[in-house]
Design a protein around this motif. Sequence first.
Motif, PDB file in Angstrom:
ATOM      1  N   SER A   1      43.165-117.364  78.014  1.00 49.43           N
ATOM      2  CA  SER A   1      41.744-117.037  78.040  1.00 49.43           C
ATOM      3  C   SER A   1      41.577-115.523  77.978  1.00 49.43           C
ATOM      4  O   SER A   1      42.486-114.768  78.333  1.00 49.43           O
ATOM      5  CB  SER A   1      41.083-117.573  79.313  1.00 49.43           C
ATOM      6  OG  SER A   1      39.683-117.414  79.259  1.00 49.43           O
TER       7      SER A   1
ATOM      8  N   ILE B   1      39.034-112.375  79.055  1.00 53.78           N
ATOM      9  CA  ILE B   1      37.890-111.918  79.845  1.00 53.78           C
ATOM     10  C   ILE B   1      37.441-110.585  79.275  1.00 53.78           C
ATOM     11  O   ILE B   1      38.173-109.592  79.332  1.00 53.78           O
ATOM     12  CB  ILE B   1      38.250-111.770  81.333  1.00 53.78           C
ATOM     13  CG1 ILE B   1      38.676-113.124  81.911  1.00 53.78           C
ATOM     14  CG2 ILE B   1      37.070-111.222  82.126  1.00 53.78           C
ATOM     15  CD1 ILE B   1      39.130-113.070  83.362  1.00 53.78           C
TER      16      ILE B   1
ATOM     17  N   ILE C   1      35.464-115.375  78.223  1.00 51.24           N
ATOM     18  CA  ILE C   1      34.548-115.234  79.352  1.00 51.24           C
ATOM     19  C   ILE C   1      33.945-113.841  79.290  1.00 51.24           C
ATOM     20  O   ILE C   1      34.668-112.839  79.288  1.00 51.24           O
ATOM     21  CB  ILE C   1      35.280-115.422  80.696  1.00 51.24           C
ATOM     22  CG1 ILE C   1      35.940-116.801  80.759  1.00 51.24           C
ATOM     23  CG2 ILE C   1      34.319-115.235  81.863  1.00 51.24           C
ATOM     24  CD1 ILE C   1      36.950-116.937  81.869  1.00 51.24           C
TER      25      ILE C   1
ATOM     26  N   TYR D   1      31.766-118.290  77.902  1.00 52.01           N
ATOM     27  CA  TYR D   1      31.217-118.467  79.244  1.00 52.01           C
ATOM     28  C   TYR D   1      30.754-117.098  79.704  1.00 52.01           C
ATOM     29  O   TYR D   1      31.329-116.081  79.300  1.00 52.01           O
ATOM     30  CB  TYR D   1      32.333-119.008  80.151  1.00 52.01           C
ATOM     31  CG  TYR D   1      31.866-119.640  81.428  1.00 52.01           C
ATOM     32  CD1 TYR D   1      31.174-120.829  81.426  1.00 52.01           C
ATOM     33  CD2 TYR D   1      32.160-119.043  82.655  1.00 52.01           C
ATOM     34  CE1 TYR D   1      30.774-121.423  82.617  1.00 52.01           C
ATOM     35  CE2 TYR D   1      31.764-119.623  83.838  1.00 52.01           C
ATOM     36  CZ  TYR D   1      31.058-120.817  83.816  1.00 52.01           C
ATOM     37  OH  TYR D   1      30.661-121.394  84.993  1.00 52.01           O
TER      38      TYR D   1
ATOM     39  N   HIS E   1      29.029-114.410  82.973  1.00 44.16           N
ATOM     40  CA  HIS E   1      28.648-114.154  84.356  1.00 44.16           C
ATOM     41  C   HIS E   1      28.058-112.754  84.469  1.00 44.16           C
ATOM     42  O   HIS E   1      28.492-111.833  83.772  1.00 44.16           O
ATOM     43  CB  HIS E   1      29.866-114.218  85.290  1.00 44.16           C
ATOM     44  CG  HIS E   1      30.391-115.598  85.523  1.00 44.16           C
ATOM     45  ND1 HIS E   1      29.772-116.496  86.354  1.00 44.16           N
ATOM     46  CD2 HIS E   1      31.493-116.227  85.037  1.00 44.16           C
ATOM     47  CE1 HIS E   1      30.478-117.621  86.385  1.00 44.16           C
ATOM     48  NE2 HIS E   1      31.518-117.487  85.586  1.00 44.16           N
TER      49      HIS E   1
ATOM     50  N   PHE F   1      35.806-115.868  90.681  1.00 45.32           N
ATOM     51  CA  PHE F   1      37.087-116.170  90.058  1.00 45.32           C
ATOM     52  C   PHE F   1      37.566-117.569  90.388  1.00 45.32           C
ATOM     53  O   PHE F   1      38.269-118.191  89.600  1.00 45.32           O
ATOM     54  CB  PHE F   1      38.134-115.136  90.451  1.00 45.32           C
ATOM     55  CG  PHE F   1      39.318-115.133  89.525  1.00 45.32           C
ATOM     56  CD1 PHE F   1      39.156-114.814  88.177  1.00 45.32           C
ATOM     57  CD2 PHE F   1      40.579-115.482  89.964  1.00 45.32           C
ATOM     58  CE1 PHE F   1      40.229-114.844  87.300  1.00 45.32           C
ATOM     59  CE2 PHE F   1      41.667-115.508  89.098  1.00 45.32           C
ATOM     60  CZ  PHE F   1      41.487-115.178  87.765  1.00 45.32           C
TER      61      PHE F   1
ATOM     62  N   VAL G   1      35.927-119.507  87.792  1.00 42.85           N
ATOM     63  CA  VAL G   1      36.554-119.236  86.498  1.00 42.85           C
ATOM     64  C   VAL G   1      37.891-119.963  86.384  1.00 42.85           C
ATOM     65  O   VAL G   1      38.187-120.592  85.365  1.00 42.85           O
ATOM     66  CB  VAL G   1      36.756-117.711  86.299  1.00 42.85           C
ATOM     67  CG1 VAL G   1      37.655-117.435  85.091  1.00 42.85           C
ATOM     68  CG2 VAL G   1      35.409-117.026  86.108  1.00 42.85           C
TER      69      VAL G   1
ATOM     70  N   THR H   1      37.379-123.647  85.857  1.00 44.19           N
ATOM     71  CA  THR H   1      36.895-123.923  84.499  1.00 44.19           C
ATOM     72  C   THR H   1      38.012-123.814  83.472  1.00 44.19           C
ATOM     73  O   THR H   1      38.111-124.632  82.558  1.00 44.19           O
ATOM     74  CB  THR H   1      35.760-122.943  84.128  1.00 44.19           C
ATOM     75  OG1 THR H   1      34.777-122.955  85.156  1.00 44.19           O
ATOM     76  CG2 THR H   1      35.103-123.335  82.814  1.00 44.19           C
TER      77      THR H   1
ATOM     78  N   ILE I   1      38.603-124.284  79.702  1.00 42.34           N
ATOM     79  CA  ILE I   1      37.159-124.116  79.525  1.00 42.34           C
ATOM     80  C   ILE I   1      36.604-125.269  78.706  1.00 42.34           C
ATOM     81  O   ILE I   1      36.832-125.393  77.506  1.00 42.34           O
ATOM     82  CB  ILE I   1      36.761-122.777  78.872  1.00 42.34           C
ATOM     83  CG1 ILE I   1      37.253-121.622  79.729  1.00 42.34           C
ATOM     84  CG2 ILE I   1      35.268-122.690  78.716  1.00 42.34           C
ATOM     85  CD1 ILE I   1      36.837-120.260  79.194  1.00 42.34           C
TER      86      ILE I   1
END
Length: 349
Positions: A217, A219, A262, A316, A318, A332, A335, A338, A344
């Motif tokens: 993933s 971020i 994310i 996603y 935030h 977190f 996260v 997910t 996700i």
Amino acid sequence: MGTKSSKKKREKKNNKKIEKSLEESKKKKSKELRLLLLGTGDSGKSTFVKQFQILYKDGFSKNKIQSYKVVIRCVLKNSLKQLIEANKTLETELKKKNVKLAENYLKKFVPRDSSVSTKQQKIIQTLWSDPAIKNVWRLRDNFQIPDNSDYFLDNVERIFDTTYSPNNIDILNCRIPTTGIQEIGFKVGERIWVVVDVGGQRNERRKWIHHFEGVDSLIFVIGINEFAKKLYEDNTINRMHETLMLWESTLTNQYFKKTPIILMFNKVDLFKESLTRSNLSDCFPEFTGENNFEEASKYIKKQFIKKKHKKKRKIYHHFTCGTDTQLIEKLFADVMKTIIENHIKDYFV
């Protein structure tokens, strides 16, 4: 015959060892998830890494805390230097008794000097309380002055104390630009998480490509308050515009075509403050909404989301504050859950 038989037994035994080793390696790999932190310089990526250290690795070692003490004292002194220099640009008059004090401070300033004294402390407190310096602080978006300068200057007495030892909040507020690549690994439950943080300045980004492929993933961290700031590297370019360009290039990068992403709109506390001093329309002239958190944050989010070309691209998002440990712990946890749930689930913004 006996020799051949023994050889076959050894080979069979070795094969079983190899198979067992491969199986264990496979299991270990299936439990490990790699997260890549991306974003421009000063977006707050390294603050997230510090939070992971606090939350999942029992905080910082004594040696690390000692090194932060040195850095924090240097940062504090340098912050005042920057404010005095910015004030000279504005040509705002200091109190008459403080003019010579400021001149001497600049004259005697030594980079990376972490020495402390009661005399230095009083000089810093006097200059920091001067109305002209406070005015520069209010106009800090026009200069390359760190957002956390007030935190350290307000705490100069505690920081200059001979028994001073940085606490977690001090360390979270201390920004040291990431150069190169840093990794932090930690275990939560049965999962091993590896977070990779890479430098955000322009000259560091070329190194990212080596870490693009194979991450579970991504971020992408955005300093949402940076709509009112300029780049360190180029004072003619708005930081938010630079972040949008980096975001678009990230979305179209071949290594990230199937990687769940994310979006972290970070520094919401500073964003709310910035909106009291600057208008979002200065960064986005087409913005016609109210200059408040609800409408401004919604508009900025829209600018990022609309960059995705595929309608069903998994993203996603935030809004968060990287220095708030309790918030980051909850965030977190969500996260991680997910990501674990099929990396996700089908969540479309």
